[in-house]
Design a protein around this motif. Sequence first.
Motif, PDB file in Angstrom:
ATOM      1  N   LEU A 106       0.805  -1.221   0.000  1.00 44.76           N
ATOM      2  CA  LEU A 106       0.000   0.000   0.000  1.00 44.76           C
ATOM      3  C   LEU A 106       0.842   1.277   0.000  1.00 44.76           C
ATOM      4  O   LEU A 106       0.315   2.380  -0.189  1.00 44.76           O
ATOM      5  N   ASP A 156       6.008  -2.026   2.585  1.00 44.29           N
ATOM      6  CA  ASP A 156       6.129  -1.322   3.874  1.00 44.29           C
ATOM      7  C   ASP A 156       5.640  -2.276   4.966  1.00 44.29           C
ATOM      8  O   ASP A 156       4.495  -2.708   4.935  1.00 44.29           O
ATOM      9  N   SER A 159       3.031  -1.863   9.438  1.00 46.09           N
ATOM     10  CA  SER A 159       1.831  -2.323  10.144  1.00 46.09           C
ATOM     11  C   SER A 159       2.111  -3.529  11.040  1.00 46.09           C
ATOM     12  O   SER A 159       1.263  -3.901  11.843  1.00 46.09           O
ATOM     13  N   HIS A 244      -4.194   7.337   9.355  1.00 44.18           N
ATOM     14  CA  HIS A 244      -3.027   6.675   8.749  1.00 44.18           C
ATOM     15  C   HIS A 244      -3.281   5.203   8.449  1.00 44.18           C
ATOM     16  O   HIS A 244      -2.377   4.492   8.032  1.00 44.18           O
ATOM     17  N   PRO A 248      -7.086  -0.815   1.426  1.00 46.64           N
ATOM     18  CA  PRO A 248      -6.402  -1.109   0.163  1.00 46.64           C
ATOM     19  C   PRO A 248      -7.380  -1.220  -1.016  1.00 46.64           C
ATOM     20  O   PRO A 248      -6.963  -1.102  -2.169  1.00 46.64           O
ATOM     21  N   ASP A 272      -0.538  -7.308  15.811  1.00 43.89           N
ATOM     22  CA  ASP A 272      -0.295  -6.067  15.082  1.00 43.89           C
ATOM     23  C   ASP A 272      -0.959  -6.125  13.701  1.00 43.89           C
ATOM     24  O   ASP A 272      -1.661  -5.203  13.277  1.00 43.89           O
ATOM     25  N   THR A 276      -4.542  -3.754  12.618  1.00 41.05           N
ATOM     26  CA  THR A 276      -4.658  -2.912  11.420  1.00 41.05           C
ATOM     27  C   THR A 276      -5.753  -3.442  10.492  1.00 41.05           C
ATOM     28  O   THR A 276      -6.626  -2.679  10.048  1.00 41.05           O
TER      29      THR A 276
HETATM   30  P1  ADP Z   1       0.754   2.122  14.248  1.00 44.28           P
HETATM   31  O1  ADP Z   1       1.998   2.014  13.430  1.00 44.28           O
HETATM   32  O2  ADP Z   1       0.281   3.509  14.457  1.00 44.28           O
HETATM   33  O3  ADP Z   1       0.790   1.317  15.513  1.00 44.28           O
HETATM   34  P2  ADP Z   1      -0.616   0.163  12.607  1.00 44.28           P
HETATM   35  O4  ADP Z   1       0.061  -1.016  13.151  1.00 44.28           O
HETATM   36  O5  ADP Z   1      -2.093   0.079  12.467  1.00 44.28           O
HETATM   37  O6  ADP Z   1      -0.390   1.507  13.394  1.00 44.28           O
HETATM   38  O7  ADP Z   1       0.031   0.412  11.184  1.00 44.28           O
HETATM   39  C1  ADP Z   1      -0.279   1.529  10.417  1.00 44.28           C
HETATM   40  C2  ADP Z   1       0.783   1.756   9.372  1.00 44.28           C
HETATM   41  O8  ADP Z   1       0.779   0.713   8.394  1.00 44.28           O
HETATM   42  C3  ADP Z   1       0.503   3.036   8.608  1.00 44.28           C
HETATM   43  O9  ADP Z   1       1.295   4.087   9.090  1.00 44.28           O
HETATM   44  C4  ADP Z   1       0.822   2.699   7.165  1.00 44.28           C
HETATM   45  O10 ADP Z   1       2.169   2.973   6.878  1.00 44.28           O
HETATM   46  C5  ADP Z   1       0.618   1.214   7.076  1.00 44.28           C
HETATM   47  N1  ADP Z   1      -0.742   0.830   6.655  1.00 44.28           N
HETATM   48  C6  ADP Z   1      -1.881   1.557   6.688  1.00 44.28           C
HETATM   49  N2  ADP Z   1      -2.936   0.846   6.264  1.00 44.28           N
HETATM   50  C7  ADP Z   1      -2.458  -0.389   5.949  1.00 44.28           C
HETATM   51  C8  ADP Z   1      -3.056  -1.575   5.434  1.00 44.28           C
HETATM   52  N3  ADP Z   1      -4.362  -1.663   5.186  1.00 44.28           N
HETATM   53  N4  ADP Z   1      -2.243  -2.643   5.223  1.00 44.28           N
HETATM   54  C9  ADP Z   1      -0.915  -2.571   5.463  1.00 44.28           C
HETATM   55  N5  ADP Z   1      -0.293  -1.482   5.939  1.00 44.28           N
HETATM   56  C10 ADP Z   1      -1.059  -0.395   6.190  1.00 44.28           C
END
Ligand code: ADP
Length: 332
Positions: A106, A156, A159, A244, A248, A272, A276
């Motif tokens: 993403l 990335d 998440s 944030h 998708p 984790d 998300t």
């Molecule tokens: P945090 O990092 O605030 O604890 P999360 O674990 O929920 O939060 O991860 C959010 C991060 O993952 C976002 O900053 C973004 O970079 C990425 N992200 C956002 N939506 C998704 C998704 N649907 N699938 C995978 N990665 C995502």
Amino acid sequence: MRKLLAATLCCLMLVAARACAEETRSFFAMDTAMRLRIWGGDAALADECVARVEQLEALLSVTAEDSEIARLNRAGRCELSDDTAALLRFALDMGEKTGGALDVTLYPVVRAWGFTTGAYRVPDADELNALLALVDYRAVELDGASASLPAGAMADLGSVAKGYASDELAALLRGRGIAAALLDLGGNIYCLGGKEDGSDWRVGVRNPLGDGYCAVLALRDRAVITSGGYERYFEAEDGTRYSHIFDPATGRPVDNDLLSVTVVGESGALCDALSTALCVMGAERATAYLAGQREVGAVLMRRDEVFVVSASLRDAFAPAGAFAAWGVEWID
Ligand code: ADP
Ligand code: MG
């Protein structure tokens, strides 16, 4: 005088023997404030934990110049270390299991909205559609340690990285005989063992609507990981808040009937990934997903002032303060 001194010393030693010394480390890593509390270990062990998180950050960071993920994104292919390969494999599997709600590709979309760069903006539909063509976790090839991406695609692991890091620390500490630790990786909690007096840890769930906690979970040996749009967001000129966490399917920040999702389980990486993904799914799909799940329990906070809670957390869960007035629905 001598006798008094000896007696005092004796008392002090008794106290020291009863209560394990606590080592605490507060530091900034993975774009968040972390705090480790470890009972019964020495300073070197605590330092080793910090170094392990920093090592993982150096491999996984999507913004660092030189991480493995940055190299993969720049070159389209990369030979990965065991850590990065294992976490990418896990995240791709979770993409499959969540029907694409978790998608590690993403990033081009997340970046276009300004997350990670700080240049926040609302991309128009044409731009989003062009970027969405690059988003598909199934197009990532991972053959052993060799990863490759289609042209223009970017991965990335943000998440899942903190959950994975918490598992690694818990394993490291258990291997050294540590029986009590509280690891807070930017609100991603891992509580190892129980409190020194033998009771459970009491972990607060952040109030997504204001300060303090909305609920408390009494637990031992569990990861507790919360995701929600309230954690990180930007506000457009018209006052709209963009979170944030992205869907998708649309390339847009999640805006649904869930305020936050807290996932509890033995695996921080799994909690984790799911915190998300369940945010993306919304209450109905998330509730259906959780029914019959044995590896995790969850607390969904629905906007209509209802906690939807896994029945496995029946003894652990208690709403806090004004949240006692909220409804509770149990998922079996
Ligand atoms: P945090 O990092 O605030 O604890 P999360 O674990 O929920 O939060 O991860 C959010 C991060 O993952 C976002 O900053 C973004 O970079 C990425 N992200 C956002 N939506 C998704 C998704 N649907 N699938 C995978 N990665 C995502
Ligand atoms: Mg997550």
